[in-house]
Motif scaffolding. Structure first.
Motif, short mmCIF file in Angstrom:
data_model
loop_
_atom_site.label_atom_id
_atom_site.label_comp_id
_atom_site.label_asym_id
_atom_site.label_seq_id
_atom_site.Cartn_x
_atom_site.Cartn_y
_atom_site.Cartn_z
N THR A 233 0.83 -1.21 0.00
CA THR A 233 0.00 0.00 0.00
C THR A 233 0.86 1.26 0.00
O THR A 233 0.57 2.23 -0.71
CB THR A 233 -0.94 0.00 1.22
N LEU A 234 1.92 1.27 0.78
CA LEU A 234 2.81 2.44 0.80
C LEU A 234 3.35 2.75 -0.60
O LEU A 234 3.48 3.92 -0.97
CB LEU A 234 3.98 2.19 1.76
N LYS A 235 3.61 1.72 -1.38
CA LYS A 235 4.14 1.94 -2.72
C LYS A 235 3.15 2.67 -3.62
O LYS A 235 3.55 3.32 -4.58
CB LYS A 235 4.52 0.61 -3.36
N THR A 236 1.86 2.59 -3.31
CA THR A 236 0.86 3.23 -4.17
C THR A 236 0.79 4.74 -3.99
O THR A 236 0.26 5.44 -4.85
CB THR A 236 -0.54 2.64 -3.91
N TYR A 237 1.32 5.26 -2.86
CA TYR A 237 1.20 6.71 -2.65
C TYR A 237 2.38 7.34 -1.93
O TYR A 237 2.41 8.56 -1.75
CB TYR A 237 -0.10 7.02 -1.90
N ARG A 238 3.39 6.54 -1.54
CA ARG A 238 4.53 7.09 -0.80
C ARG A 238 5.86 6.77 -1.49
O ARG A 238 6.91 6.83 -0.86
CB ARG A 238 4.55 6.54 0.63
N GLU A 239 5.81 6.47 -2.77
CA GLU A 239 7.02 6.11 -3.50
C GLU A 239 7.51 7.29 -4.34
O GLU A 239 6.72 7.97 -5.00
CB GLU A 239 6.78 4.91 -4.40
N ARG A 240 8.81 7.51 -4.28
CA ARG A 240 9.43 8.49 -5.18
C ARG A 240 10.87 8.06 -5.44
O ARG A 240 11.55 7.54 -4.54
CB ARG A 240 9.36 9.90 -4.61
N ASP A 241 11.30 8.25 -6.66
CA ASP A 241 12.67 7.90 -7.06
C ASP A 241 13.04 6.47 -6.68
O ASP A 241 14.17 6.17 -6.30
CB ASP A 241 13.68 8.88 -6.43
N GLY A 242 12.06 5.58 -6.77
CA GLY A 242 12.32 4.17 -6.52
C GLY A 242 12.37 3.77 -5.06
O GLY A 242 12.64 2.60 -4.75
N GLU A 243 12.12 4.70 -4.14
CA GLU A 243 12.12 4.41 -2.70
C GLU A 243 10.74 4.69 -2.12
O GLU A 243 10.01 5.55 -2.61
CB GLU A 243 13.17 5.25 -1.97
N VAL A 244 10.40 3.95 -1.05
CA VAL A 244 9.13 4.14 -0.36
C VAL A 244 9.41 4.76 1.00
O VAL A 244 10.21 4.22 1.78
CB VAL A 244 8.40 2.79 -0.19
N TYR A 245 8.76 5.89 1.30
CA TYR A 245 9.09 6.65 2.50
C TYR A 245 7.95 6.66 3.51
O TYR A 245 6.78 6.81 3.16
CB TYR A 245 9.44 8.09 2.13
N PHE A 246 8.34 6.51 4.79
CA PHE A 246 7.36 6.60 5.88
C PHE A 246 8.13 6.95 7.16
O PHE A 246 8.94 6.17 7.63
CB PHE A 246 6.63 5.27 6.06
N GLY A 247 7.88 8.16 7.68
CA GLY A 247 8.61 8.63 8.85
C GLY A 247 9.76 9.55 8.45
O GLY A 247 10.13 9.63 7.27
N GLN A 248 10.33 10.23 9.45
CA GLN A 248 11.38 11.21 9.21
C GLN A 248 12.58 10.96 10.13
O GLN A 248 12.41 10.74 11.33
CB GLN A 248 10.85 12.63 9.45
N ASN A 249 13.77 11.02 9.54
CA ASN A 249 15.01 10.90 10.32
C ASN A 249 15.36 12.25 10.95
O ASN A 249 15.20 13.30 10.31
CB ASN A 249 16.15 10.44 9.42
N LEU A 250 15.87 12.19 12.18
CA LEU A 250 16.15 13.40 12.94
C LEU A 250 17.60 13.47 13.39
O LEU A 250 18.26 12.45 13.61
CB LEU A 250 15.30 13.44 14.23
N LEU A 251 18.06 14.72 13.57
CA LEU A 251 19.30 15.01 14.29
C LEU A 251 18.92 15.90 15.47
O LEU A 251 18.06 16.77 15.35
CB LEU A 251 20.29 15.74 13.39
N HIS A 252 19.56 15.68 16.62
CA HIS A 252 19.20 16.43 17.82
C HIS A 252 20.29 17.43 18.19
O HIS A 252 21.45 17.28 17.81
CB HIS A 252 18.91 15.49 18.98
N SER A 253 19.89 18.42 18.96
CA SER A 253 20.78 19.54 19.27
C SER A 253 21.81 19.20 20.33
O SER A 253 22.84 19.89 20.45
CB SER A 253 19.96 20.75 19.73
N GLY A 254 21.56 18.15 21.12
CA GLY A 254 22.52 17.81 22.17
C GLY A 254 21.87 16.93 23.22
O GLY A 254 20.72 16.50 23.06
N PRO A 255 22.58 16.64 24.30
CA PRO A 255 22.04 15.80 25.36
C PRO A 255 20.85 16.46 26.05
O PRO A 255 20.72 17.68 26.05
CB PRO A 255 23.22 15.62 26.33
#
Length: 268
Positions: A233-255
């Motif tokens: 199902t994700l491939k039907t509406y969350r695919e771009r450039d050959g990848e399927v995306y769900f969620g976001q990767n984060l970087l944090h400011s510190g401890p």
């Protein structure tokens, strides 16, 4: 109002996750998250649920800052001590990264090799041996342990609810292995966020999380979905450039510290 509705930690890469009410963040993300990993004994290549679905049944829990407990149904638990500074280093690979990290010893290797029916080793990553995050998205010095690429992963609860409705059955959040779950937003609102604040900490959302066959494994049983859901199902509406995306990767400011229920503010 946006809020932090769940926190998850995965002490051992690809093993069972644990739900937390309170979590500390250190330089590598949630303290204790993905600091241990199983590798092929012959070549040091990381082993995950993509190849070994039975890892969905392996529990790895921190007893304290120095000990990890491995447990699985039908076997005696094993207590593994954090490797000392004198521990043997083992060359391992995580995707395109190669690094030298402490080996956890023969007892852990034998326990896991016997259960998985293949020669393997257990390794641990101290902060000083962690990998550099992809410099296309991070600054020099941003580090990650054994997570696929980034220290933290965020998913909106509304996004999972929408996906479940599209698939036609409830899906478990742990199927997607996030660290942070945000409630109160519209479905996929996190796709457009660039910076957020939770408590005293700021986070940058730097890249969508591409998804693989692991999402088709039931985290409770380890059985793979015959219909290849939710990936199909994700491939039907969350695919771009050959990848399927769900969620976001984060970087944090510190401890700092996070607690379930904290307010979330979108800064950008």
């Amino acid at each position: 109002m946006l809020s932090l509705s769940a926190l998850y930690r995965f002490p051992l890469k690809s093993a069972v996750g644990e739900s937390l009410q309170l979590a500390q963040l250190d330089t590598l993300g949630l303290s204790g998250d993905r600091r241990w990993m199983i590798v092929d004994a012959a070549n040091g290549r990381f082993l995950t649920q993509r190849l070994l679905g039975q890892l969905t049944q392996l529990k790895a829990q921190w007893l304290d800052a120095q000990h990890l407990r491995l447990s699985v149904a039908g076997r005696t638990d094993l207590l593994v001590a954090l490797p000392s500074a004198a521990a043997k280093l083992r060359a391992v690979t995580v995707w395109g990264d190669s690094l030298q990290v402490p080996d956890a010893g023969d007892a852990a290797a034998l326990w896991l090799s016997d259960w998985l029916d293949r020669p393997c080793r257990l390794v641990q990553v101290p902060a000083e041996r962690a990998r550099q995050v992809d410099p296309d998205y991070a600054k020099v010095g941003d580090r990650v342990g054994f997570a696929d690429g980034f220290p933290l992963l965020l998913i909106g609860q509304a996004s999972l609810d929408d996906l479940s409705a599209r698939v036609g059955r409830p899906l478990e959040m742990l199927r997607f292995r996030p660290n942070l779950v945000i409630s109160g937003s519209a479905a996929y609102a996190e796709d457009s966020w660039k910076r957020i604040r939770i408590g005293a900490l700021e986070f940058r959302l730097v890249k969508g999380c591409s998804r693989c066959i692991m999402t088709t494994l039931d985290p409770l049983t380890g059985l793979r979905s015959a219909d290849r859901e939710p990936l199909a199902t994700l491939k039907t509406y969350r695919e771009r450039d050959g990848e399927v995306y769900f969620g976001q990767n984060l970087l944090h400011s510190g401890p700092g510290e996070l607690a379930v229920g904290m307010a979330v503010e979108v800064l950008e």
